[in-house]
Design a protein around this motif. Structure first.
Motif, PDB file in Angstrom:
ATOM      1  N   SER A 158      -8.920  -4.702  -1.784  1.00  0.00           N
ATOM      2  CA  SER A 158      -8.469  -5.443  -0.606  1.00  0.00           C
ATOM      3  C   SER A 158      -8.950  -4.777   0.687  1.00  0.00           C
ATOM      4  O   SER A 158      -9.207  -5.451   1.683  1.00  0.00           O
ATOM      5  N   PRO A 214      -8.358  -9.927  -2.376  1.00  0.00           N
ATOM      6  CA  PRO A 214      -9.819  -9.912  -2.397  1.00  0.00           C
ATOM      7  C   PRO A 214     -10.376 -11.041  -3.254  1.00  0.00           C
ATOM      8  O   PRO A 214      -9.916 -11.245  -4.379  1.00  0.00           O
ATOM      9  N   TYR A 269     -12.534  -5.839   1.028  1.00  0.00           N
ATOM     10  CA  TYR A 269     -12.619  -7.258   1.380  1.00  0.00           C
ATOM     11  C   TYR A 269     -12.204  -7.470   2.834  1.00  0.00           C
ATOM     12  O   TYR A 269     -12.823  -8.251   3.547  1.00  0.00           O
ATOM     13  N   GLY A 270     -11.174  -6.743   3.264  1.00  0.00           N
ATOM     14  CA  GLY A 270     -10.720  -6.854   4.651  1.00  0.00           C
ATOM     15  C   GLY A 270     -11.813  -6.467   5.621  1.00  0.00           C
ATOM     16  O   GLY A 270     -12.082  -7.171   6.594  1.00  0.00           O
ATOM     17  N   LYS A 278       0.817  -1.212   0.000  1.00  0.00           N
ATOM     18  CA  LYS A 278       0.000   0.000   0.000  1.00  0.00           C
ATOM     19  C   LYS A 278       0.852   1.265   0.000  1.00  0.00           C
ATOM     20  O   LYS A 278       0.621   2.164  -0.781  1.00  0.00           O
ATOM     21  N   PRO A 316      -8.629   0.533  -2.693  1.00  0.00           N
ATOM     22  CA  PRO A 316      -8.305  -0.825  -3.140  1.00  0.00           C
ATOM     23  C   PRO A 316      -9.369  -1.836  -2.711  1.00  0.00           C
ATOM     24  O   PRO A 316      -9.930  -1.731  -1.614  1.00  0.00           O
ATOM     25  N   THR A 366     -14.862  -8.969   5.470  1.00  0.00           N
ATOM     26  CA  THR A 366     -14.635 -10.257   6.126  1.00  0.00           C
ATOM     27  C   THR A 366     -14.421 -10.094   7.630  1.00  0.00           C
ATOM     28  O   THR A 366     -14.514 -11.058   8.371  1.00  0.00           O
ATOM     29  N   GLY A 404      -1.960  -1.534  -2.863  1.00  0.00           N
ATOM     30  CA  GLY A 404      -3.064  -2.031  -2.040  1.00  0.00           C
ATOM     31  C   GLY A 404      -3.692  -3.278  -2.604  1.00  0.00           C
ATOM     32  O   GLY A 404      -4.886  -3.489  -2.496  1.00  0.00           O
ATOM     33  N   GLY A 405      -2.876  -4.101  -3.238  1.00  0.00           N
ATOM     34  CA  GLY A 405      -3.394  -5.326  -3.827  1.00  0.00           C
ATOM     35  C   GLY A 405      -3.717  -6.394  -2.803  1.00  0.00           C
ATOM     36  O   GLY A 405      -4.606  -7.195  -2.998  1.00  0.00           O
ATOM     37  N   ILE A 406      -2.969  -6.400  -1.699  1.00  0.00           N
ATOM     38  CA  ILE A 406      -3.217  -7.410  -0.674  1.00  0.00           C
ATOM     39  C   ILE A 406      -3.644  -6.732   0.621  1.00  0.00           C
ATOM     40  O   ILE A 406      -3.386  -5.550   0.840  1.00  0.00           O
ATOM     41  N   GLY A 407      -4.300  -7.476   1.456  1.00  0.00           N
ATOM     42  CA  GLY A 407      -4.752  -6.940   2.732  1.00  0.00           C
ATOM     43  C   GLY A 407      -5.038  -8.063   3.694  1.00  0.00           C
ATOM     44  O   GLY A 407      -4.919  -9.241   3.348  1.00  0.00           O
ATOM     45  N   PHE A 408      -5.419  -7.683   4.907  1.00  0.00           N
ATOM     46  CA  PHE A 408      -5.805  -8.697   5.864  1.00  0.00           C
ATOM     47  C   PHE A 408      -7.221  -9.165   5.560  1.00  0.00           C
ATOM     48  O   PHE A 408      -8.083  -8.376   5.185  1.00  0.00           O
ATOM     49  N   VAL A 409      -7.440 -10.451   5.756  1.00  0.00           N
ATOM     50  CA  VAL A 409      -8.747 -11.042   5.504  1.00  0.00           C
ATOM     51  C   VAL A 409      -9.196 -11.747   6.776  1.00  0.00           C
ATOM     52  O   VAL A 409      -8.410 -12.451   7.399  1.00  0.00           O
TER      53      VAL A 409
END
Lengths: 226, 177
Positions: free
Chosen positions: B60, A159, B63-64, A137, B58, B67, A143-148
């Motif tokens: 993500s 996502p 989605y974060g 980010k 984003p 979820t 910001g392609g990945i994040g916490f899920v």
């Protein structure tokens, strides 16, 4: 230099610019504080807790993560007291129980004299330090990945479990990871998080190049080999 | 889970929702997602992708958040939502039996939605109405001091109602056509 504060780190009086953290001030002095989730240039996150220091307030002392602790006037900090060492060992043990195979963690354990893990080992391949998320980010503006998810099912992900459009295939998330959760799985990385190997051009015609091993791509060398 | 049913998602309604959230930065995220869910009943992936593009946040992040909070759903919800409390007070007064009855009546496990999208079944940790234990909430209405018999009657009542409604709906559709 009006905006300087004076604090004591390990018994030595130091002056540090206002707004910096205890960790930065200590590292400036050459004091070693182990960290996993801290990286210069990224927002401090305070997740791994390894940078814990002892803060003396009068007769009391408290423990706090130095990477998110701003320096203030008259602060008295010990970075390597007996209490800190003891607690840090436990923290490392906890981290090791989630990522027993990480070389970074193993090296730290060797340095600190942690020889066994008393907790139940559950290899999750991630310590949720958020380095890759912040790198993506803040450094890549992506910001392609994040916490899920949350709680025990919290993890780093993309996502809808698909490679997002924002991903630049920079490979930064794999590169910055202290426990190599994002370690490249070469050819089989399809719905993976970064697909970094797509960036590596496959050299198709390269009969005698010496340095081409750096750019042969995930399938291996095409001219030699198969 | 009602994943087999593919529903056409009309994204036109989104533009109207977006208008209320312009130019306020990332802090709009949760109210925005709530508004989208109020419109569709759940959060269609297409809607989130469109919102992400529109507000330059984003996917993500969406989605974060989605979820993380239990209030957001990524799969279609049933027309009726039945929530059974399994908190301490309700548990002591026999919530387990009530939950078991609902599971049998609807043929659903906790957290599932029926294939025909008529019922969603959830259990919750506490509803804050312990004096009424065991509590069941059906579509915002609280039903206290439940037991297997009472909850069976209640569920069957709604089941019958939803069958009737859908058949009436079909008749009306036939006339309109």
């Amino acid at each position: 230099m009006a905006d300087m504060v004076e604090l004591t780190i390990d018994g030595i009086k130091v002056r540090a610019p206002k707004g910096t953290t205890v960790l930065e001030a200590a590292r400036e002095m050459g004091i070693v504080i182990p960290t996993l989730c801290y990286y210069p240039g990224l927002t401090p996150y305070g997740a791994c807790r390894l940078c814990i220091v002892e803060l003396i307030r009068g007769k009391r002392s408290s423990l706090d993560a130095s990477c998110t602790l701003p320096v203030s006037d008259g602060m008295v900090v010990f970075t390597n007291s007996e209490r800190v060492k003891k607690v840090r060992k436990v923290i490392l043990e906890l981290l090791l129980s989630t990522c027993p195979n990480s070389k970074v963690l193993q090296d730290m354990a060797a340095n600190m004299g942690v020889t066994k893990v008393r907790f139940k080992i559950k290899d999750r391949g991630c310590i949720l330090c958020g380095l890759c998320v912040r790198y993506c980010k803040e450094q890549m503006q992506s910001g392609g990945i994040g916490f899920v998810g949350r709680g025990t099912s919290r993890k780093v992900g993309t996502p809808f479990e698909m490679t997002p459009a924002e991903c630049r295939n920079c490979n930064g998330c794999e590169w910055i990871c202290p426990v190599c959760m994002r370690a490249c799985r070469a050819g089989q990385l399809v719905e993976g998080i970064c697909g970094g190997c797509l960036n590596v051009a496959v050299v198709e015609t390269c009969p005698v190049c010496v340095k081409c091993s750096e750019s042969v791509g995930p399938e291996g060398h095409r001219a030699y080999g198969k | 889970m009602a994943t087999g049913i593919v529903r056409e998602v009309d994204l036109k309604a989104l533009e109207k929702i977006f208008r209320g959230f312009e130019g306020k930065g990332e802090s709009i995220l949760i109210p925005l997602v709530q508004a989208i869910q109020a419109e569709y009943g759940f959060l269609p992936k297409e809607a989130l992708v469109k919102a992400s593009h529109h507000f330059r946040i984003p996917l993500s992040r969406f989605y974060g958040v989605v979820t993380f909070y239990a209030q957001f759903y990524l799969t279609p919800r049933g027309k009726h939502t039945i929530r059974c409390c399994r908190g301490t007070a309700c548990h002591v007064r026999g919530a387990a039996k009530v939950i078991e009855t609902v599971e049998q009546e609807l043929g659903l496990k906790e957290g599932e939605t029926s294939e025909d999208l008529s019922f969603s079944f959830e259990t919750v940790a506490c509803l804050g109405a312990c004096a009424l234990a065991p509590v069941v909430v059906l579509d915002e209405r609280y039903y206290g001091q439940m037991n297997p018999e009472k909850v069976r009657v209640l569920v069957r009542q709604y089941k019958g109602a939803s069958i009737q409604e859908s058949s009436i709906g079909e008749e009306n559709n036939g006339k309109a056509d």
